[in-house]
Design an enzyme around this catalytic site. Structure first.
Site, mmCIF file in Angstrom:
data_model
loop_
_atom_site.group_PDB
_atom_site.id
_atom_site.type_symbol
_atom_site.label_atom_id
_atom_site.label_comp_id
_atom_site.label_asym_id
_atom_site.label_seq_id
_atom_site.Cartn_x
_atom_site.Cartn_y
_atom_site.Cartn_z
ATOM 1 N N HIS A 431 16.597 38.030 6.634
ATOM 2 C CA HIS A 431 16.457 37.036 7.702
ATOM 3 C C HIS A 431 15.828 35.739 7.202
ATOM 4 O O HIS A 431 15.209 35.675 6.142
ATOM 5 C CB HIS A 431 15.648 37.608 8.870
ATOM 6 N N CYS A 450 10.868 43.731 5.615
ATOM 7 C CA CYS A 450 12.165 43.065 5.596
ATOM 8 C C CYS A 450 12.195 41.991 4.513
ATOM 9 O O CYS A 450 11.167 41.630 3.943
ATOM 10 C CB CYS A 450 12.477 42.458 6.956
#
Length: 536
Positions: A431, A450
């Site tokens: 992301h 992440c």
């Protein structure tokens, strides 16, 4: 096949002839002769011994039952298969495999000691068990990494024993056994690098270490000569006689710095000197672990795939073994390590929402319960926003809070303006991020797990280019709406989250990275415990 009684002259003569015919490569390997009628009655002894020998391996026992207990290794016509197996086992160490596990001397001795049909049945079983162990190890790894490190959640492509045996007897044995190893270009390059480095170590290594804290262009003297010699020995410079830190040496230092992820300024500062002085034996350990890791990934990568090497802090798109796009990344902090696994990237969310994982709601609890954190919404089970004044925070804790906590799309969203999804059980994805300053750091391990991208828009354009004639315009038309929009990838892209402290470029140049999570040190110790021998 049978053996005509005990110690028959024909058997011994055949053994000698076979050994001599193989140039002495396989001393003691069972020589075989055609059975006499008297030996035929001994076949039940062979079958009984074979059944006993493979009983602990259900698949192998089933294979032999299905084929009527026909021998695979111990008949005259099995000579090529025996030779191929012994040849492969004799080279197992070149692949960084635990040679003692296969006990080739013991197997050869067992072959050479056969005098009865029972002996032959037992050695038949032993050869098959050894073959299956070797095949499993070289195909998909010596270790089961998930048993050692919880964050390695990779499903290993273990071969089916019955299929291995079936394919073996239907194939040319040398090529079949050779092709058990991974066929990836990276495995071949690592294999060559290991062999070359072992030869370098045998010849004395890379020479004396550089005795200097730092060196820079224009310097001269003994330390510069030491630097020059190390660079030549490592393949970054041609053989030259210069004793000064000239332009050629500066370029060689830059190339070296790039190979170890140090800023390529051509100045041999303390970090560069330390890296240059790293012993070849330490690099060999990294390559040995990398070979094992490559065996775990012995699956089709995808002609196009996304390669996330955690130790490198870089995300790459690879097309036919060529890097066609790359961007810097931020990975999980040491306390929140990013796991290793492979999956399929299926879609991207432009203008994403961020639903806080349960594991980190506690970090926001004080603000939530005191009326702060107004950029976050509370959602009920139907996805409806719940006004804060209706919630009695004193009745809950972060662990039993009945609402989801979500940040809507916007410039300050923790996921930025786009996230890239490969749905998995670990809630890991790639992301954007509004926290841009971290990308300037050399070591970028800060996230909750992440992977954040420095250039998420360009990454999105590269993925969309396969399905949109104008991916830039398409992307921004969606992004400007400010609304969450899911964009499927018409061709899902394999994504591999890996951890390589040693890897090659397509030209074979070795690159090394720090063991930031300490995983490779643990794997190396496990390989040594399993019997892998690495040059001292």
């Amino acid at each position: 096949m049978g053996i005509a009684g005990r110690n028959t002259p024909g058997l011994r003569a055949a053994l000698i002839a076979m050994t001599l015919g193989m140039g002495g490569v396989l001393p003691g390997v069972l020589a075989v002769v055609a059975p006499t009628p008297a030996a035929a009655q001994q076949f039940p002894a062979f079958r009984q011994a074979l059944a006993e020998g493979v009983a602990e391996n259900r698949e192998l026992a089933a294979f032999y039952r299905e084929n009527g207990y026909q021998a695979v290794w111990t008949r005259a016509e099995d000579a090529a298969r025996r030779t191929a197996l012994v040849s492969a086992l004799s080279r197992a160490g070149e692949h960084g495999l635990p040679v003692a596990r296969y006990d080739l001397p013991g197997l050869l001795s067992a072959f050479g000691s056969v005098e009865t049909e029972r002996d032959r049945g037992l050695v038949e079983a032993r050869a098959s068990m050894t073959f299956l162990q070797y095949a499993r190890d070289i195909h998909s790894g010596v270790l089961d990494p998930g048993e050692l490190i919880a964050d390695i959640v990779r499903e290993l492509p273990r071969p089916d024993p019955t299929q291995l045996m079936t394919d073996l007897i239907a194939s040319e044995p040398v090529s079949f056994i050779r092709n058990l190893a991974p066929s990836s270009p990276e495995y071949a390059r690592l294999f060559r690098a290991k062999r070359e480095l072992e030869q370098t170590i045998a010849n004395g290594g890379w020479g004396p270490q550089v005795q200097a804290g730092s060196l820079r262009p224009g310097d001269t003297g003994a330390s510069v000569v030491q630097l020059r010699n190390r660079l030549i020995a490592m393949g970054f410079m041609p053989r030259v006689a210069t004793a000064s830190y000239d332009g050629q040496m500066q370029r060689a230092v830059q190339d070296f710095q790039e190979s170890v992820a140090i800023e390529a300024d051509g100045i041999a500062g303390s970090a560069t000197i330390d890296a240059i002085n790293t012993a070849p034996q330490e690099r060999l350990r990294s390559i040995t672990v990398a070979l094992e890791r490559e065996r775990w990934l012995n699956i089709p990568r995808g002609d196009r795939h996304i390669w996330v090497n955690l130790t490198d802090f870089v995300v790459r798109i690879v097309d036919f073994d060529q890097v066609t796009f790359e961007t810097r990344s931020v990975i999980g902090a040491r306390a929140n390590q990013t796991p290793e696994f492979s999956d399929q990237m299926e879609y991207m969310d432009i203008n994403p929402t961020w639903t806080l994982p349960r594991s980190i709601i506690g970090e926001y609890w004080a603000a939530l319960s005191s009326g702060g954190a107004n950029h976050l919404n509370l959602l009920d089970g139907s996805g409806r926003v719940v006004p804060r004044e209706y919630v009695d925070f004193a009745a809950y804790t972060p662990s039993n809070f009945p609402f989801d906590v979500q940040q809507p799309p916007g410039p300050g969203n923790a996921l930025g303006e786009v996230k890239f999804m490969f749905p998995n059980a670990y809630a890991i994805y790639l992301h954007d991020t509004p926290s841009r300053s971290l990308f300037g750091n050399r070591v970028r391990a800060y996230s909750h797990g992440c992977v954040r991208l420095a250039d998420p828009r360009d990454f999105a354009y590269a993925l969309l280019a396969r399905q949109e004639t104008d991916p830039v315009t398409y992307y921004h038309a969606i992004q400007r709406t400010g609304r969450l929009t899911r964009v499927p990838l018409l061709e899902p892209v394999p994504v591999h989250l890996v951890y390589r402290t040693a890897y090659t470029s397509v030209t074979g140049q070795m690159n090394y990275r720090a063991d930031i999570y300490g995983r490779d040190a643990r794997l190396y110790d496990a390989l040594i415990s399993a019997g892998v021998e690495v040059g001292a």
